[in-house]
Design a protein around this motif. Structure first.
Motif, PDB file in Angstrom:
ATOM      1  N   ASN A 147       0.877  -1.181   0.000  1.00  0.00           N
ATOM      2  CA  ASN A 147       0.000   0.000   0.000  1.00  0.00           C
ATOM      3  C   ASN A 147       0.908   1.222   0.000  1.00  0.00           C
ATOM      4  O   ASN A 147       1.436   1.598   1.054  1.00  0.00           O
ATOM      5  N   PRO A 148       1.137   1.847  -1.147  1.00  0.00           N
ATOM      6  CA  PRO A 148       2.104   2.946  -1.221  1.00  0.00           C
ATOM      7  C   PRO A 148       1.736   4.153  -0.367  1.00  0.00           C
ATOM      8  O   PRO A 148       2.622   4.862   0.115  1.00  0.00           O
ATOM      9  N   TYR A 149       0.446   4.387  -0.151  1.00  0.00           N
ATOM     10  CA  TYR A 149       0.030   5.527   0.659  1.00  0.00           C
ATOM     11  C   TYR A 149       0.348   5.282   2.135  1.00  0.00           C
ATOM     12  O   TYR A 149       0.843   6.163   2.842  1.00  0.00           O
ATOM     13  N   LEU A 150       0.060   4.079   2.593  1.00  0.00           N
ATOM     14  CA  LEU A 150       0.403   3.720   3.964  1.00  0.00           C
ATOM     15  C   LEU A 150       1.922   3.724   4.144  1.00  0.00           C
ATOM     16  O   LEU A 150       2.438   4.207   5.164  1.00  0.00           O
ATOM     17  N   GLU A 151       2.640   3.201   3.160  1.00  0.00           N
ATOM     18  CA  GLU A 151       4.105   3.160   3.220  1.00  0.00           C
ATOM     19  C   GLU A 151       4.687   4.563   3.346  1.00  0.00           C
ATOM     20  O   GLU A 151       5.515   4.832   4.220  1.00  0.00           O
ATOM     21  N   ASP A 152       4.256   5.466   2.479  1.00  0.00           N
ATOM     22  CA  ASP A 152       4.784   6.834   2.520  1.00  0.00           C
ATOM     23  C   ASP A 152       4.493   7.512   3.854  1.00  0.00           C
ATOM     24  O   ASP A 152       5.338   8.212   4.411  1.00  0.00           O
ATOM     25  N   THR A 153       3.271   7.307   4.364  1.00  0.00           N
ATOM     26  CA  THR A 153       2.896   7.929   5.634  1.00  0.00           C
ATOM     27  C   THR A 153       3.759   7.414   6.775  1.00  0.00           C
ATOM     28  O   THR A 153       4.268   8.189   7.601  1.00  0.00           O
ATOM     29  N   LEU A 154       3.967   6.105   6.822  1.00  0.00           N
ATOM     30  CA  LEU A 154       4.733   5.536   7.919  1.00  0.00           C
ATOM     31  C   LEU A 154       6.214   5.873   7.830  1.00  0.00           C
ATOM     32  O   LEU A 154       6.867   6.070   8.860  1.00  0.00           O
ATOM     33  N   VAL A 155       6.761   5.953   6.636  1.00  0.00           N
ATOM     34  CA  VAL A 155       8.160   6.385   6.499  1.00  0.00           C
ATOM     35  C   VAL A 155       8.317   7.784   7.078  1.00  0.00           C
ATOM     36  O   VAL A 155       9.271   8.071   7.816  1.00  0.00           O
ATOM     37  N   ARG A 156       7.377   8.644   6.762  1.00  0.00           N
ATOM     38  CA  ARG A 156       7.438  10.017   7.261  1.00  0.00           C
ATOM     39  C   ARG A 156       7.419  10.065   8.787  1.00  0.00           C
ATOM     40  O   ARG A 156       8.239  10.757   9.411  1.00  0.00           O
ATOM     41  N   TYR A 157       6.525   9.318   9.413  1.00  0.00           N
ATOM     42  CA  TYR A 157       6.423   9.364  10.873  1.00  0.00           C
ATOM     43  C   TYR A 157       7.548   8.594  11.546  1.00  0.00           C
ATOM     44  O   TYR A 157       7.989   8.965  12.639  1.00  0.00           O
ATOM     45  N   ASP A 158       8.039   7.542  10.900  1.00  0.00           N
ATOM     46  CA  ASP A 158       9.191   6.841  11.462  1.00  0.00           C
ATOM     47  C   ASP A 158      10.422   7.735  11.430  1.00  0.00           C
ATOM     48  O   ASP A 158      11.237   7.714  12.364  1.00  0.00           O
TER      49      ASP A 158
END
Length: 216
Positions: A147-158
């Motif tokens: 899920n690229p949207y979930l991936e991008d969001t979590l990379v940002r918060y990580d």
């Protein structure tokens, strides 16, 4: 990372520049408040200024840098007050990502997770290599959600969470234990145990916040 950033030509250079600069910002090799000069960075990385500028735009959107008219571009300060906000997001999304990764990872992704599990067991219990491995483990799980949207969001918060971690790393005695918690999590994902993966991810995020709050 995602299909939008993994294109050919200029897109690839911009992604490489993003990864290089992002790692320096997240691990605080570029200190909070330090100025960034696109020409200097381009020379250091061996890229043209255009991909570096594209990377900087992305990093500003992710709140890792900030630009001021007539003043320049700077690494953002690490705001400890943001810890609770960041944790709220991660407490919801990290367990979701772990469960989805367990359900959706393809064979090549499970092989990569197995390789990382072996690497984790062989990595020394201190130093910057351990921090980089922590980031790599998270990103492998995020990618496995497909899920690229979930991936991008979590990379940002990580990234934001890791900056806080690096700020206090000299005062956090449990660095190795925190990273090695990923072992059972990786195994659960590899074994397709979504419920266990979700629970382990939730505990990991809760433990991270508790460890930071114990030293501030």
């Amino acid at each position: 990372m995602t299909s939008s950033t993994a294109g050919q030509g200029q897109g690839t250079l911009a992604e490489q520049a993003y990864r290089s600069i992002s790692e320096r910002l997240v691990t605080l090799r570029i200190r909070p408040g330090e100025p960034l000069n696109d020409e200097k960075i381009a020379a250091e990385l061996g890229f043209g200024r255009t991909p570096v500028r594209e990377a900087l735009k992305r990093l500003e959107h992710e709140r890792l840098i900030v630009s001021y008219p007539r003043r320049g571009t700077f690494a953002t300060e690490v705001q400890i007050a943001d810890l609770g906000h960041i944790s709220e997001v991660r407490q919801e999304l990290e367990p979701l990502a772990a469960a989805l990764a367990a359900e959706r990872a393809d064979d090549s992704q499970r092989e990569e997770l197995s390789r990382l599990l072996t690497q984790l067991a062989q990595t020394p219990d201190a130093g910057e290599d351990l921090i980089r491995l922590d980031m790599t483990l998270h990103r492998a799980i995020y990618a496995a959600t497909r899920n690229p949207y979930l991936e991008d969001t979590l990379v940002r918060y990580d990234n934001l969470a890791t900056r806080i971690w690096c700020l206090f790393i000299d005062r956090l005695p449990g660095l190795a234990g925190h990273v090695h918690e990923h072992g059972p999590l990786l195994r659960a994902v590899i074994d397709r145990d979504a419920d266990k993966a979700s629970a382990l991810a939730a505990g990991h995020v809760e433990g991270f916040e508790a460890a930071i709050r114990a030293v501030i």
